[in-house]
Write an enzyme that holds these catalytic residues in place. Sequence first.
Site, short mmCIF file in Angstrom:
data_model
loop_
_atom_site.label_atom_id
_atom_site.label_comp_id
_atom_site.label_asym_id
_atom_site.label_seq_id
_atom_site.Cartn_x
_atom_site.Cartn_y
_atom_site.Cartn_z
N ASN A 35 -15.58 -0.23 9.22
CA ASN A 35 -15.84 0.96 8.41
C ASN A 35 -15.99 0.52 6.94
OD1 ASN A 35 -14.58 3.91 7.15
ND2 ASN A 35 -16.26 3.85 8.55
N HIS A 37 -16.85 -0.43 3.20
CA HIS A 37 -17.26 0.28 1.98
C HIS A 37 -17.34 -0.74 0.85
CE1 HIS A 37 -13.05 -0.04 0.93
NE2 HIS A 37 -12.70 0.66 2.00
N HIS A 40 -14.82 -3.60 0.58
CA HIS A 40 -15.04 -4.76 1.45
C HIS A 40 -16.22 -5.60 0.95
CE1 HIS A 40 -13.38 -1.66 4.35
NE2 HIS A 40 -12.51 -2.64 4.50
N GLY A 153 -8.07 -7.87 -0.35
CA GLY A 153 -8.28 -6.84 -1.37
C GLY A 153 -6.99 -6.51 -2.11
N LYS A 155 -6.15 -3.70 -3.34
CA LYS A 155 -5.59 -2.36 -3.05
C LYS A 155 -4.35 -2.50 -2.17
CE LYS A 155 -7.17 0.61 -0.06
NZ LYS A 155 -6.06 1.04 0.81
#
Length: 288
Positions: A35, A37, A40, A153, A155
Amino acid sequence: LSTLPTTRTVADVREMVREWRANRHTVALVPTMGNLHEGHLSLVRLARRAADRVVVSIFVNPTQFAAGEDFLRYPRTLEADRVLLQGDASADLLFAPDETVIYPYGTEAPVQVIVPRLGEELCGASRPGHFIGVATVVCRLLNIVMPDVLLLGEKDYQQFIVLQRMVADLSIPVRVQIGPIQRASDGLALSSRNQFLSPAERAVAPELHATLMSVRQALAEGATDFAALEGSAGERLVRAGLVSDYVQIRRADDLSRPTSAVPLAALVVLGAAWLGRTRLIDNLRGSG
Ligand code: PAF
């Protein structure tokens, strides 16, 4: 339609990587749950600069979801992901294994990698076992691909620290590189889970980032009562309509609790909150 080499098997990955290595090419791995975005894709672009060849893995890892979490509704969009990986953020190989490839002995009682303490607090406290699942799957992916560089990442900052510890403690020969958080224009950190938000929830969601910004601002202005800052940040989230899980000020290098003498640049402010059934996480480093 798609020309991106894609495989589900360990043997194919190993053969491709062996060929690259025979040509003295270095290899980067970007592990994902798909999925894809911009968050990524920015990692894939970083990976291209960090190594000669880029492997992206897509595997929705069941062992990192606790019972009752969103494993079943986690978006699976393999064909769209493959198209994205042939744009300007291009991969050389997509590894999209089935569950039996990653867990040949099943997911009931797999051999596990446990990163004690680091993996048991913050998100690990509200999602027991989550980081065992993450460390276990990433260790397996590293053993399969054997990359020179692992891209993660920012995040998921705690995930980065947990995996950095795993790599160091198990002497896994890979360099771990972090890629910056990608945000929507209103500050919300990009996440596959954002699509679960209703329009009303999406309007409130940037408040998590805004709250972390206000904590970092207070630290920059010299505030030293960390517990008070964390407490009022949690209250601000609740006033905005979120269910606060935690807001914590930690040392960025090892997530330990800092003393007030630590400079802002050495800190990270981490937050997690629920909006309806969706759990959002975010963080801001003092040095950012
Ligand atoms: O960050 C993620 O998407 C996952 O936790 C990871 C690292 C791919 C492991 O399943």
